[in-house]
Design a protein around this motif. Structure first.
Motif, PDB file in Angstrom:
ATOM      1  N   ARG A 131     -15.975  -8.093  32.738  1.00 49.50           N
ATOM      2  CA  ARG A 131     -16.060  -9.497  33.136  1.00 49.50           C
ATOM      3  C   ARG A 131     -14.635 -10.012  33.318  1.00 49.50           C
ATOM      4  O   ARG A 131     -13.806  -9.848  32.424  1.00 49.50           O
ATOM      5  CB  ARG A 131     -16.799 -10.323  32.074  1.00 49.50           C
ATOM      6  CG  ARG A 131     -18.291 -10.007  31.994  1.00 49.50           C
ATOM      7  CD  ARG A 131     -18.944 -10.677  30.796  1.00 49.50           C
ATOM      8  NE  ARG A 131     -20.391 -10.442  30.776  1.00 49.50           N
ATOM      9  CZ  ARG A 131     -20.972  -9.345  30.321  1.00 49.50           C
ATOM     10  NH1 ARG A 131     -20.223  -8.352  29.857  1.00 49.50           N
ATOM     11  NH2 ARG A 131     -22.287  -9.215  30.338  1.00 49.50           N
ATOM     12  N   PHE A 197     -27.467  -8.200  36.642  1.00 50.69           N
ATOM     13  CA  PHE A 197     -26.081  -8.615  36.434  1.00 50.69           C
ATOM     14  C   PHE A 197     -26.102  -9.942  35.672  1.00 50.69           C
ATOM     15  O   PHE A 197     -26.020 -11.014  36.273  1.00 50.69           O
ATOM     16  CB  PHE A 197     -25.341  -8.773  37.761  1.00 50.69           C
ATOM     17  CG  PHE A 197     -25.178  -7.499  38.545  1.00 50.69           C
ATOM     18  CD1 PHE A 197     -24.055  -6.709  38.376  1.00 50.69           C
ATOM     19  CD2 PHE A 197     -26.163  -7.096  39.437  1.00 50.69           C
ATOM     20  CE1 PHE A 197     -23.911  -5.532  39.096  1.00 50.69           C
ATOM     21  CE2 PHE A 197     -26.026  -5.926  40.163  1.00 50.69           C
ATOM     22  CZ  PHE A 197     -24.903  -5.131  39.986  1.00 50.69           C
ATOM     23  N   GLY A 198     -26.281  -9.865  34.369  1.00 55.58           N
ATOM     24  CA  GLY A 198     -26.429 -11.081  33.579  1.00 55.58           C
ATOM     25  C   GLY A 198     -27.735 -11.773  33.926  1.00 55.58           C
ATOM     26  O   GLY A 198     -28.816 -11.174  33.849  1.00 55.58           O
ATOM     27  N   LEU A 200     -28.576 -12.696  36.860  1.00 57.87           N
ATOM     28  CA  LEU A 200     -28.905 -12.387  38.250  1.00 57.87           C
ATOM     29  C   LEU A 200     -29.490 -10.987  38.365  1.00 57.87           C
ATOM     30  O   LEU A 200     -29.103 -10.075  37.615  1.00 57.87           O
ATOM     31  CB  LEU A 200     -27.663 -12.493  39.129  1.00 57.87           C
ATOM     32  CG  LEU A 200     -26.993 -13.873  39.195  1.00 57.87           C
ATOM     33  CD1 LEU A 200     -25.636 -13.763  39.859  1.00 57.87           C
ATOM     34  CD2 LEU A 200     -27.868 -14.855  39.959  1.00 57.87           C
ATOM     35  N   TYR A 209     -32.901 -15.206  39.932  1.00 59.86           N
ATOM     36  CA  TYR A 209     -32.042 -15.959  39.007  1.00 59.86           C
ATOM     37  C   TYR A 209     -32.922 -16.754  38.053  1.00 59.86           C
ATOM     38  O   TYR A 209     -33.625 -17.675  38.469  1.00 59.86           O
ATOM     39  CB  TYR A 209     -31.118 -16.897  39.782  1.00 59.86           C
ATOM     40  CG  TYR A 209     -30.271 -17.803  38.906  1.00 59.86           C
ATOM     41  CD1 TYR A 209     -29.272 -17.276  38.098  1.00 59.86           C
ATOM     42  CD2 TYR A 209     -30.483 -19.181  38.891  1.00 59.86           C
ATOM     43  CE1 TYR A 209     -28.500 -18.096  37.298  1.00 59.86           C
ATOM     44  CE2 TYR A 209     -29.700 -20.014  38.097  1.00 59.86           C
ATOM     45  CZ  TYR A 209     -28.715 -19.459  37.296  1.00 59.86           C
ATOM     46  OH  TYR A 209     -27.946 -20.280  36.496  1.00 59.86           O
ATOM     47  N   ILE A 229     -21.370 -18.385  41.460  1.00 67.36           N
ATOM     48  CA  ILE A 229     -22.118 -17.751  42.531  1.00 67.36           C
ATOM     49  C   ILE A 229     -22.917 -18.846  43.228  1.00 67.36           C
ATOM     50  O   ILE A 229     -23.688 -19.574  42.594  1.00 67.36           O
ATOM     51  CB  ILE A 229     -23.074 -16.682  41.989  1.00 67.36           C
ATOM     52  CG1 ILE A 229     -22.307 -15.630  41.174  1.00 67.36           C
ATOM     53  CG2 ILE A 229     -23.837 -16.019  43.140  1.00 67.36           C
ATOM     54  CD1 ILE A 229     -21.309 -14.840  41.972  1.00 67.36           C
ATOM     55  N   SER A 241     -24.817 -18.746  38.522  1.00 72.92           N
ATOM     56  CA  SER A 241     -24.013 -18.403  37.337  1.00 72.92           C
ATOM     57  C   SER A 241     -22.516 -18.472  37.613  1.00 72.92           C
ATOM     58  O   SER A 241     -22.062 -18.193  38.732  1.00 72.92           O
ATOM     59  CB  SER A 241     -24.363 -16.992  36.856  1.00 72.92           C
ATOM     60  OG  SER A 241     -25.693 -16.905  36.443  1.00 72.92           O
ATOM     61  N   THR A 245     -19.162 -14.777  34.079  1.00 74.11           N
ATOM     62  CA  THR A 245     -20.265 -14.292  33.247  1.00 74.11           C
ATOM     63  C   THR A 245     -20.984 -13.115  33.894  1.00 74.11           C
ATOM     64  O   THR A 245     -21.914 -12.561  33.304  1.00 74.11           O
ATOM     65  CB  THR A 245     -21.294 -15.408  32.981  1.00 74.11           C
ATOM     66  OG1 THR A 245     -21.927 -15.787  34.218  1.00 74.11           O
ATOM     67  CG2 THR A 245     -20.621 -16.628  32.363  1.00 74.11           C
ATOM     68  N   ILE A 246     -20.558 -12.746  35.106  1.00 71.44           N
ATOM     69  CA  ILE A 246     -21.217 -11.663  35.841  1.00 71.44           C
ATOM     70  C   ILE A 246     -20.574 -10.327  35.467  1.00 71.44           C
ATOM     71  O   ILE A 246     -19.399 -10.103  35.761  1.00 71.44           O
ATOM     72  CB  ILE A 246     -21.105 -11.869  37.364  1.00 71.44           C
ATOM     73  CG1 ILE A 246     -21.645 -13.236  37.766  1.00 71.44           C
ATOM     74  CG2 ILE A 246     -21.837 -10.759  38.106  1.00 71.44           C
ATOM     75  CD1 ILE A 246     -23.092 -13.451  37.445  1.00 71.44           C
ATOM     76  N   PHE A 249     -18.628  -7.766  38.541  1.00 70.28           N
ATOM     77  CA  PHE A 249     -18.821  -8.677  39.674  1.00 70.28           C
ATOM     78  C   PHE A 249     -18.648  -7.977  41.010  1.00 70.28           C
ATOM     79  O   PHE A 249     -19.372  -8.257  41.961  1.00 70.28           O
ATOM     80  CB  PHE A 249     -17.837  -9.846  39.588  1.00 70.28           C
ATOM     81  CG  PHE A 249     -17.782 -10.662  40.849  1.00 70.28           C
ATOM     82  CD1 PHE A 249     -18.743 -11.626  41.115  1.00 70.28           C
ATOM     83  CD2 PHE A 249     -16.781 -10.452  41.800  1.00 70.28           C
ATOM     84  CE1 PHE A 249     -18.720 -12.365  42.294  1.00 70.28           C
ATOM     85  CE2 PHE A 249     -16.748 -11.193  42.974  1.00 70.28           C
ATOM     86  CZ  PHE A 249     -17.711 -12.153  43.216  1.00 70.28           C
ATOM     87  N   PHE A 252     -21.773  -6.254  41.996  1.00 73.76           N
ATOM     88  CA  PHE A 252     -22.750  -7.267  42.397  1.00 73.76           C
ATOM     89  C   PHE A 252     -22.463  -7.781  43.802  1.00 73.76           C
ATOM     90  O   PHE A 252     -23.364  -7.871  44.648  1.00 73.76           O
ATOM     91  CB  PHE A 252     -22.731  -8.434  41.408  1.00 73.76           C
ATOM     92  CG  PHE A 252     -23.407  -9.676  41.932  1.00 73.76           C
ATOM     93  CD1 PHE A 252     -24.782  -9.808  41.843  1.00 73.76           C
ATOM     94  CD2 PHE A 252     -22.669 -10.694  42.537  1.00 73.76           C
ATOM     95  CE1 PHE A 252     -25.431 -10.933  42.351  1.00 73.76           C
ATOM     96  CE2 PHE A 252     -23.299 -11.814  43.043  1.00 73.76           C
ATOM     97  CZ  PHE A 252     -24.691 -11.939  42.958  1.00 73.76           C
TER      98      PHE A 252
END
Length: 265
Positions: A131, A197-198, A200, A209, A229, A241, A245-246, A249, A252
């Motif tokens: 992250r 991804f968290g 997502l 989401y 995002i 998000s 926090t992803i 990233f 993603f």
């Protein structure tokens, strides 16, 4: 007759293990492969400490003058203000001493992180979540490099205050994790799975989401330059998000763009 020493009377002798050997042992345990590069602690910068000393000295000098002329309230206020840069300089000195032995070591299949007074932490590219506090979308825009690494063996934080050449190690870590894990994520999505991804999720059909689904055919743009995002759906922007926090990233972002541009059906 000589009486043997009892166990409790024998002093325990400890031989400190060199840091380089501890890092080597961690790399072997995690099977990180060949060593690639080392990033040492950021050199202690005394400019900040000296600047704080100069500011505190000037304020204190004015405060003493106020005392001499009898302006007691102003003098006390100035002396209290002078204490602020002194405390800042003291704190900076502590941080410099703590970071002196810190280092990051890059390997073929992972990275080790050492902070002074802590254990060596090891992370493999194929199991690590990264992250990043700020994502640089343009090379000309300055960012603060701060990464949080999470893996089966634990967690570590690294930033440009503690480690030199931040742009290099941040890019190297992100590139290695992305190159290693992206093909696995692509294969999972091709098999009909949803990659998380968290908050997502990405699948062949949609971006999800927090339980809400957005089919790819309805998503016009995906943007993250605002720190969140954001999706553009039917001409309207939606904020999701925060970028920091992803996990992973860059993986993603690559997957989302591929799926948006080539939706199924």
């Amino acid at each position: 007759m000589i009486t043997p020493n009892r166990p409790e009377t024998v002093a325990e002798v400890r031989h400190p293990v060199p840091l380089s050997q501890l890092i080597h042992l961690m790399a072997e345990y995690q099977q990180l492969g060949a060593h690639r590069d080392t990033f040492l602690a950021t050199p202690a910068d005394d400019t900040f400490v000296r600047g704080c000393g100069i500011v505190a000295g000037c304020i204190a000098f004015i405060g003493v003058i106020c005392l001499i002329v009898g302006a007691w309230p102003g003098a006390l206020a100035l002396l209290m203000i002078a204490a602020i840069p002194v405390m800042l300089a003291f704190r900076r000195g502590i941080i410099n001493r703590q970071n002196r032995a810190a280092r990051i070591d890059l390997f073929e299949h992972g990275v080790t992180v050492y902070h002074s007074g802590q254990r060596v932490a090891g992370f493999r590219w194929d199991t690590t979540e990264v992250r990043q506090e700020e994502i640089p979308f343009h090379d000309t825009v300055p960012v603060v490099y701060r990464l949080e690494l999470t893996g089966p063996a634990g967690r570590a934080e690294i930033d440009e205050m503690g480690f030199a050449r931040a742009r290099e190690w941040a890019r190297a870590i992100q590139s290695a994790v992305t190159a290693t894990q992206l093909p696995l994520a692509v294969a999972a999505i091709d098999n009909g799975e949803t990659v998380e991804f968290g908050d997502l999720g990405l699948s062949l059909d949609a971006l999800t989401y927090k339980g809400e689904s957005f089919p790819w055919i309805n998503i016009q743009l995906i943007d993250a330059r605002s720190g969140h995002i954001r999706l553009k759906v039917a001409g309207m922007w939606m904020s999701l998000s925060p970028v920091n926090t992803i996990p992973n990233f860059y993986i993603f972002n690559e997957l989302a763009e591929r799926l948006r541009l080539t939706p199924v059906g």
